[in-house]
Enzyme design. Structure first.
Site, PDB file in Angstrom:
ATOM      1  N   TYR A  45      88.268  51.950  45.446  1.00  0.00           N
ATOM      2  CA  TYR A  45      88.725  50.863  44.585  1.00  0.00           C
ATOM      3  C   TYR A  45      90.227  50.933  44.349  1.00  0.00           C
ATOM      4  O   TYR A  45      90.885  51.913  44.714  1.00  0.00           O
ATOM      5  CB  TYR A  45      87.988  50.904  43.242  1.00  0.00           C
ATOM      6  CG  TYR A  45      88.466  51.973  42.264  1.00  0.00           C
ATOM      7  CD1 TYR A  45      88.129  53.304  42.424  1.00  0.00           C
ATOM      8  CD2 TYR A  45      89.268  51.632  41.169  1.00  0.00           C
ATOM      9  CE1 TYR A  45      88.564  54.272  41.522  1.00  0.00           C
ATOM     10  CE2 TYR A  45      89.698  52.587  40.263  1.00  0.00           C
ATOM     11  CZ  TYR A  45      89.350  53.906  40.441  1.00  0.00           C
ATOM     12  OH  TYR A  45      89.785  54.858  39.554  1.00  0.00           O
ATOM     13  N   ARG A  57      68.035  52.652  50.259  1.00  0.00           N
ATOM     14  CA  ARG A  57      68.723  53.936  50.076  1.00  0.00           C
ATOM     15  C   ARG A  57      68.485  54.905  51.234  1.00  0.00           C
ATOM     16  O   ARG A  57      67.351  55.245  51.556  1.00  0.00           O
ATOM     17  CB  ARG A  57      68.248  54.588  48.769  1.00  0.00           C
ATOM     18  CG  ARG A  57      69.031  55.844  48.404  1.00  0.00           C
ATOM     19  CD  ARG A  57      68.612  56.356  47.043  1.00  0.00           C
ATOM     20  NE  ARG A  57      69.427  57.504  46.637  1.00  0.00           N
ATOM     21  CZ  ARG A  57      69.191  58.751  47.000  1.00  0.00           C
ATOM     22  NH1 ARG A  57      68.158  59.040  47.780  1.00  0.00           N
ATOM     23  NH2 ARG A  57      69.979  59.727  46.592  1.00  0.00           N
ATOM     24  N   LYS A  81      90.855  57.224  46.379  1.00  0.00           N
ATOM     25  CA  LYS A  81      90.493  56.524  45.124  1.00  0.00           C
ATOM     26  C   LYS A  81      89.043  56.052  45.232  1.00  0.00           C
ATOM     27  O   LYS A  81      88.751  54.866  45.435  1.00  0.00           O
ATOM     28  CB  LYS A  81      91.464  55.367  44.861  1.00  0.00           C
ATOM     29  CG  LYS A  81      91.558  55.009  43.382  1.00  0.00           C
ATOM     30  CD  LYS A  81      92.811  54.227  43.093  1.00  0.00           C
ATOM     31  CE  LYS A  81      92.833  53.611  41.713  1.00  0.00           C
ATOM     32  NZ  LYS A  81      92.748  54.531  40.600  1.00  0.00           N
ATOM     33  N   GLU A 138      95.832  66.415  36.815  1.00  0.00           N
ATOM     34  CA  GLU A 138      96.249  65.083  36.357  1.00  0.00           C
ATOM     35  C   GLU A 138      95.335  64.655  35.215  1.00  0.00           C
ATOM     36  O   GLU A 138      94.442  65.404  34.810  1.00  0.00           O
ATOM     37  CB  GLU A 138      96.189  64.074  37.506  1.00  0.00           C
ATOM     38  CG  GLU A 138      94.799  63.908  38.093  1.00  0.00           C
ATOM     39  CD  GLU A 138      94.757  62.973  39.302  1.00  0.00           C
ATOM     40  OE1 GLU A 138      95.634  62.114  39.438  1.00  0.00           O
ATOM     41  OE2 GLU A 138      93.806  63.107  40.096  1.00  0.00           O
TER      42      GLU A 138
HETATM   43  N1  PDD Z   1      93.464  54.955  37.406  1.00  0.00           N
HETATM   44  N2  PDD Z   1      95.044  59.634  38.518  1.00  0.00           N
HETATM   45  C1  PDD Z   1      93.805  59.141  38.361  1.00  0.00           C
HETATM   46  C2  PDD Z   1      92.635  60.047  38.456  1.00  0.00           C
HETATM   47  C3  PDD Z   1      93.641  57.756  38.116  1.00  0.00           C
HETATM   48  O1  PDD Z   1      92.409  57.249  37.981  1.00  0.00           O
HETATM   49  C4  PDD Z   1      94.793  56.921  38.001  1.00  0.00           C
HETATM   50  C5  PDD Z   1      94.697  55.446  37.741  1.00  0.00           C
HETATM   51  C6  PDD Z   1      96.060  57.501  38.170  1.00  0.00           C
HETATM   52  C7  PDD Z   1      97.312  56.690  38.122  1.00  0.00           C
HETATM   53  O2  PDD Z   1      97.465  56.000  39.336  1.00  0.00           O
HETATM   54  P1  PDD Z   1      98.273  54.630  39.410  1.00  0.00           P
HETATM   55  O3  PDD Z   1      99.631  54.888  38.868  1.00  0.00           O
HETATM   56  O4  PDD Z   1      98.329  54.338  40.869  1.00  0.00           O
HETATM   57  O5  PDD Z   1      97.502  53.630  38.615  1.00  0.00           O
HETATM   58  C8  PDD Z   1      96.144  58.857  38.432  1.00  0.00           C
HETATM   59  C9  PDD Z   1      93.195  53.546  37.289  1.00  0.00           C
HETATM   60  C10 PDD Z   1      94.183  52.787  36.501  1.00  0.00           C
HETATM   61  C11 PDD Z   1      91.753  53.370  36.838  1.00  0.00           C
HETATM   62  O6  PDD Z   1      90.917  54.108  37.350  1.00  0.00           O
HETATM   63  O7  PDD Z   1      91.469  52.502  36.018  1.00  0.00           O
END
Ligand code: PDD
Length: 297
Positions: A32, A98, A144, A177
């Protein structure tokens, strides 16, 4: 498969909406992105689309035309007519009964939402509290992926403690993070001398290096640029919670929140418990330099 049950209703398999058989639900088998707009213009769409393409390729979902994703994002954004919007979109490997491996001919599913962004001004002006949590995630956090259960559990734990974000600590005792954000510290001159013999004098902006243990955050790149613009030395090196709790300033960044000061780290106040001077400078620089006058999509 013959039948299925939705809540307490039995339905025949052939009558089941494909959405119930989405591999995203069964396995989190998808990736995503989240982009946002400022005053009617989308921020960093190019960078987000590139990361989306990388995530798709990393999990071997083929045949997605990124240009068609761009035009869907643009069409949905224009149709919604929300000037400060959060645009969420995902692609899963498809819908089918599934089965872990999945059919080769499975057709990817696309889903998108546009919502009004809740730019919580109290968070912005007062900062937030964060709490640490073990990093229980897998070894490819650079993708992601839709698998966000560890992030959800960490966030729920933080919320229970009155904190707005959870900060992940890995098995080596290093901060990776936030559960949905990148994490940064600012150290003053004395810490520079103590910890970074070769670093230039002055304030330093420090965050974990880009590895498979963290998401290559888009906001992070812009924050590093903004940091250099205001004279901070950027160092990519992981922090321990103990180091973080001694920092002059802490903040988190993400697409939806951009920069938010951290004023409490676990049970310890950061600085005087108010957003720090350099964090505020960074917020201003980031908005002024990178969020105003964005190109139209
Ligand atoms: N999340 N690290 C993680 C684990 C994240 O889920 C996100 C952002 C970030 C920051 O990444 P970026 O600057 O590219 O948004 C770092 C989004 C906003 C979410 O899952 O809603």
């Amino acid at each position: 498969m013959q039948i299925a049950m939705l809540q307490d209703q039995i339905v025949l398999a052939e009558e089941l909406e494909p959405v119930y058989l989405d591999r995203g639900i069964f396995f989190g088998d998808g990736v995503y992105e989240v982009v946002r707009s400022y005053d009617g213009k989308i921020f960093g769409l190019e960078e987000h689309l590139q990361r989306f393409a990388r995530s798709l390729s990393a999990i071997n979902i083929k045949g997605v035309d990124i240009e068609s994703i761009r035009s869907r994002v643009s069409r949905a954004f224009k149709t919604a007519g929300i000037s400060n919007a959060k645009i969420y979109f995902h692609i899963t490997r498809g819908s089918e009964p599934r089965n872990h491996v999945g059919r080769a001919e499975s057709k990817p599913n696309f889903f998108l939402t546009v919502t009004e962004l809740d730019d919580d001004s109290e968070e912005k002006t007062k900062g937030i509290a964060v709490s640490t949590h073990p990093d229980w995630r897998w070894k490819r956090c650079d993708i992601k992926s839709l698998n966000l259960l560890p992030n959800v559990l960490a966030r729920r734990d933080a919320a229970k403690k009155g904190c707005a974000e959870a900060i992940f600590v890995d098995r080596k005792g290093l901060i990776t993070e936030g559960a949905a954000s990148a994490f940064f510290a600012i150290f003053g001159r004395s810490d520079v001398a103590e910890n970074h013999k070769t670093a230039p004098a002055g304030q330093i902006l420090r965050s974990a290096p880009l590895t498979a243990n963290i998401l290559p955050s888009i906001t992070r790149d812009f924050v590093f640029k903004a940091g250099r613009n205001i004279g901070l030395a950027v160092i990519e090196r992981s922090l321990t919670p103990e180091e973080a709790s001694r920092a002059d300033e802490l903040f988190i960044t993400s697409t939806t929140k951009d920069i938010v000061a951290v004023v409490r780290f676990d049970d310890k106040l950061v600085g005087d418990g108010k957003p720090g001077k350099y964090t505020k400078l960074l917020m201003r620089e980031f908005r002024r330099k990178y969020c105003e006058e964005l190109p139209a999509v």
